[in-house]
Design a protein around this motif. Structure first.
Motif, short mmCIF file in Angstrom:
data_model
loop_
_atom_site.label_atom_id
_atom_site.label_comp_id
_atom_site.label_asym_id
_atom_site.label_seq_id
_atom_site.Cartn_x
_atom_site.Cartn_y
_atom_site.Cartn_z
N ASP A 57 0.91 -1.30 0.04
CA ASP A 57 -0.05 -0.03 -0.18
C ASP A 57 1.14 1.30 0.17
OD1 ASP A 57 -2.30 1.83 0.33
OD2 ASP A 57 -2.86 1.16 2.24
N GLU A 58 1.25 1.66 -1.10
CA GLU A 58 2.24 2.84 -1.38
C GLU A 58 1.85 3.86 -2.29
OE1 GLU A 58 5.22 2.97 0.11
OE2 GLU A 58 5.21 0.87 0.98
N THR A 59 2.19 5.09 -2.17
CA THR A 59 2.04 6.35 -2.83
C THR A 59 3.04 6.38 -3.86
OG1 THR A 59 1.19 7.62 -0.77
CG2 THR A 59 2.07 8.75 -2.91
N LEU A 60 2.56 6.44 -5.12
CA LEU A 60 3.34 6.42 -6.24
C LEU A 60 4.21 7.73 -6.63
CD1 LEU A 60 0.75 4.81 -8.85
CD2 LEU A 60 2.75 3.74 -7.88
N LEU A 61 5.33 7.50 -7.07
CA LEU A 61 5.99 8.77 -7.37
C LEU A 61 6.13 8.74 -8.80
CD1 LEU A 61 9.08 8.14 -5.04
CD2 LEU A 61 7.28 9.64 -4.41
N VAL A 62 6.11 10.33 -9.24
CA VAL A 62 6.26 10.20 -10.97
C VAL A 62 7.61 9.56 -11.27
CG1 VAL A 62 6.50 11.91 -12.58
CG2 VAL A 62 5.02 12.32 -10.61
N GLY A 63 7.47 8.82 -12.46
CA GLY A 63 8.77 7.92 -12.74
C GLY A 63 8.14 6.47 -12.53
N THR A 64 9.22 5.53 -12.65
CA THR A 64 9.24 4.14 -12.55
C THR A 64 9.17 3.94 -10.99
OG1 THR A 64 10.19 3.82 -14.68
CG2 THR A 64 10.31 1.98 -12.93
N ASN A 65 8.36 3.14 -10.53
CA ASN A 65 8.08 2.68 -9.34
C ASN A 65 8.46 1.01 -9.30
OD1 ASN A 65 7.00 5.10 -7.49
ND2 ASN A 65 6.39 5.04 -9.67
N THR A 66 9.17 0.64 -8.45
CA THR A 66 9.38 -0.72 -8.19
C THR A 66 9.34 -1.34 -6.61
OG1 THR A 66 11.02 -0.92 -9.97
CG2 THR A 66 10.90 -2.63 -8.32
N TYR A 67 8.51 -2.13 -6.27
CA TYR A 67 8.20 -2.83 -5.12
C TYR A 67 8.43 -4.18 -5.17
CZ TYR A 67 5.74 1.77 -5.46
OH TYR A 67 5.26 3.03 -5.42
N GLN A 68 8.71 -4.55 -3.75
CA GLN A 68 8.74 -6.25 -3.64
C GLN A 68 8.05 -6.63 -2.39
OE1 GLN A 68 12.92 -6.25 -3.23
NE2 GLN A 68 13.15 -5.47 -1.14
N PHE A 69 7.55 -7.80 -2.33
CA PHE A 69 6.80 -8.15 -1.18
C PHE A 69 6.64 -9.75 -1.20
CE2 PHE A 69 4.03 -7.10 -4.79
CZ PHE A 69 3.03 -8.38 -5.01
N TYR A 70 6.35 -10.16 -0.21
CA TYR A 70 6.14 -11.87 -0.06
C TYR A 70 4.84 -11.96 0.12
CZ TYR A 70 11.32 -12.65 0.71
OH TYR A 70 12.43 -12.64 0.48
N ILE A 71 4.16 -13.09 -0.46
CA ILE A 71 2.75 -13.54 -0.62
C ILE A 71 2.35 -14.61 0.19
CG2 ILE A 71 3.11 -14.65 -2.69
CD1 ILE A 71 0.26 -13.58 -3.82
N ASP A 72 1.18 -14.48 0.78
CA ASP A 72 0.61 -15.62 1.61
C ASP A 72 -0.58 -16.23 1.04
OD1 ASP A 72 -1.03 -13.57 2.00
OD2 ASP A 72 -1.22 -13.92 4.22
N ASP A 73 -0.50 -16.14 -0.47
CA ASP A 73 -1.70 -16.41 -1.20
C ASP A 73 -1.26 -17.11 -2.33
OD1 ASP A 73 -4.46 -16.61 -1.84
OD2 ASP A 73 -4.84 -14.74 -0.87
N THR A 74 -2.19 -17.60 -3.15
CA THR A 74 -1.83 -17.94 -4.49
C THR A 74 -2.61 -17.15 -5.75
OG1 THR A 74 -3.72 -19.46 -4.59
CG2 THR A 74 -1.77 -20.31 -3.83
#
Length: 599
Positions: A253-270
């Motif tokens: 849940d992040e606010t976007l910045l102008v330009g390319t945004n990269t996020y990483q996360f681990y999932i507990d779902d399929t």
């Protein structure tokens, strides 16, 4: 009235009593000398592109360039391994099954440690010679790839600069059409982008399935401000949220910045839902493009490599040397030349191993001119490439010169310098010699020996200095440094908390990390703030006496010789006898002359 010139030689002298330091600089912090001239060291600033890396105290850092000239930084803590591209994007490349180590060293306390019959029976006590060391890492590059080894995990890892793997999971991420996307009110797809021109915040949304529970994923997207100006009033504000479809876990849940945004996360779902929306109903128009979701790529085990190692190094000939290989603290094992997956010796390769003839344990290895220096906790060995059939020749070059920790050695043009448990040493390519140290008592008389495994070194080649950072006796974390100017042959001391870093070279400035993982560019400007507090910059002389103790000075004036007069305050301390009560006078802001009266 006669003048008394204060010509104090460069470097600190802090051995013995105060009077032993008469006519010398006796204490200080964050100062250096160039050609005998006293000045502050360069300041530091938070790196704008890489403000932070690890979440815990980093114990190793490495910088290098790839074959396409992209610059990288790698840093590791007791349970993490991160890589950062020079633009500032941080990637968690920690192997998912990494054995976590210890952030701090632990002293073995209780029954069963130490020698039988030593000390009073029935009393549990610390065995300070048998420590569980703080976890450190060996980081190096094999070609353009990163290779790494944690002392707690012991396996050899390689990261081949890839951050994602597998197929693209987002449908129509380039918005050639609107396939796969649910367009809320105000959203449309036009000219290869998704446009929001609405008056009520609504979602641009896509459901993604076929995911693997527990894995790491990278989400990348481009946020476009079509107005493309710097007016804050017209810059739109939008957010991206990623939610597990079945578990309803908010993964991102992040606010976007102008330009390319990269996020990483681990999932507990399929499966998950990607949601992009305006933060308010009144947001100006904005566009979304190049949405991508892929499985993350971690550092991977080097195939066939030995396990239970304590470190690694890549030689100039492109062999990977595993130190303490296979759990044997005296064993060095190496792969075939330029093939780090071939470790079994054969007539057709140059892989091999040897057990050093030493009673110590291998701590570290350093590349130096024409050879590799291997240092144990009691002696040092030279490793030289001699070609088949023996491949490497090993020679013990010195005894009683063990290193204090695995990270306490650094190489410069004048040789390898390292900190031992009771002195400092230098290998000039032929012999090892102990370096006379004018601050020996200060350093080794006030060091936390139980946390000595956190001691580390780096080179400040621009000024011809080797710096060692170590924890003082009242601290469990690194809080001090001692530095040696090997060009002008004097010592410096000071207070500064940095737990890892890299020398200038790949990047413009030396880059050092603090215990929170914050990155600082050093030797820039004159700001000395860390975590909002200003570090003290000062130098204090030892006693200055006249005659043989049969005269009393009546000081009335100070005549400064300062390049930027008024930037430095001066305080005098006086006493009649070495162990007499000391009185302070000042501080004075220098003028020409400065009035000051004391005896």
């Amino acid at each position: 009235m006669p003048l008394l010139p204060l010509k104090i030689p460069a470097g600190f002298y802090k051995t013995g009593t105060d009077l032993d330091a008469a006519g010398r600089w006796e204490d200080g912090s964050l100062v250096r000398w160039r050609d005998g001239s006293l000045r502050p060291v360069g300041g530091w600033r938070v790196n704008e592109n890489i403000p932070s890396i690890t979440q815990n105290a980093p114990r190793a850092m490495h910088t290098w360039e790839s074959n396409n000239n992209t610059r990288y930084v790698a840093a590791a803590s007791y349970n993490e391994l991160f890589a950062v591209v020079s633009g500032g994007t941080t990637y968690d490349i920690t192997p998912p099954d990494l054995t976590p180590g210890s952030e701090s060293a632990a002293v073995n306390i209780g029954y069963g440690y130490g020698f039988y019959g030593a000390g009073p029976y029935g009393t549990p006590r610390p065995d300070t010679g048998n420590l569980v060391e703080a976890t450190t890492w060996s980081l190096d590059n094999f070609g353009e790839y990163l290779v790494a080894c944690s002392t707690a995990d012991g396996r050899l890892f390689e990261w081949q600069l890839e951050v994602t793997t597998g197929s693209e999971l987002v449908v129509d991420g380039d918005f050639a059409a609107s396939t796969g996307w649910t367009l809320g009110d105000g959203w449309s797809v036009d000219s290869g982008v998704a446009k929001w021109e609405g008056t009520t915040a609504a979602n641009l949304e896509q459901a993604v399935g076929s995911l693997t529970d527990g894995e790491k994923y990278y989400l990348t997207l481009r946020f476009i401000d079509p107005d493309a100006d710097d007016d804050p009033a017209t810059i739109p504000s939008a957010k991206v949220k990623v939610v597990g479809a079945n578990t309803s876990t908010i993964l991102l849940d992040e606010t976007l910045l102008v330009g390319t945004n990269t996020y990483q996360f681990y999932i507990d779902d399929t499966s998950l839902n990607i949601q992009i929306y305006a933060e308010s109903d009144a947001e100006p128009e904005f566009h979304i493009d190049d949405v991508s979701l892929k499985l993350g790529k971690n550092a991977e085990i080097i195939a066939n490599a030995p396990v239970s190692n304590k470190g690694l190094i890549v030689t100039e000939e492109r062999f990977v040397l595993a130190l303490g290989a296979g759990g044997n603290p005296r064993k060095v094992q190496w792969c075939d030349r330029e093939n780090n997956t071939s470790w079994t010796p054969a007539a057709t390769n140059e892989a091999g191993d040897i057990e050093l003839q030493t009673s110590g344990q291998i701590q570290t290895a350093v590349r130096t001119r024409g050879q590799t220096l291997i240092i144990t906790d009691i002696d040092a060995h030279a490793c030289r490439y001699i070609g088949p059939p023996y491949v490497f020749g090993f020679e013990r070059i010195s005894t009683s010169c063990g290193i204090i920790s695995r990270k306490a050695a650094a190489d410069v043009d004048m040789g390898v310098f390292w900190m031992g448990s009771g002195g400092f040493f230098r290998f000039d390519g032929n012999v090892v010699s102990e370096i006379p140290c004018a601050v020996h008592d200060y350093v080794f008389g006030d060091i936390n020996t139980s946390q000595k495994s956190k001691t580390w070194a780096f080179t400040n080649g621009q000024y011809g200095e080797i710096w060692w950072f170590y924890p003082s006796s009242n601290s469990n974390e690194v809080d001090r440094y001692v530095a040696f100017d090997y060009k002008e042959n004097h010592w410096m001391i000071g207070n500064l908390s940095r737990t890892s870093g890299a020398s200038r070279g790949v990047f413009e400035y030396p880059m050092l990390l603090d215990a929170d993982g914050a990155m600082y560019d050093h030797e820039v400007g004159l700001s000395y703030k860390t975590s909002g507090s200003e570090q003290s910059v000062f130098a204090q002389s030892g006693p200055i006496s006249i005659g043989v103790g049969d005269n009393i000075m009546q000081v009335t004036d100070l005549i400064p010789d300062e390049k930027t007069q008024g930037d430095v305050n001066v305080t005098f301390k006086s006493r009649f006898y070495p162990n007499d009560t000391e009185y302070s006078h000042g501080p004075f802001t220098p003028t020409s002359p400065t009035s000051c009266r004391f005896s």
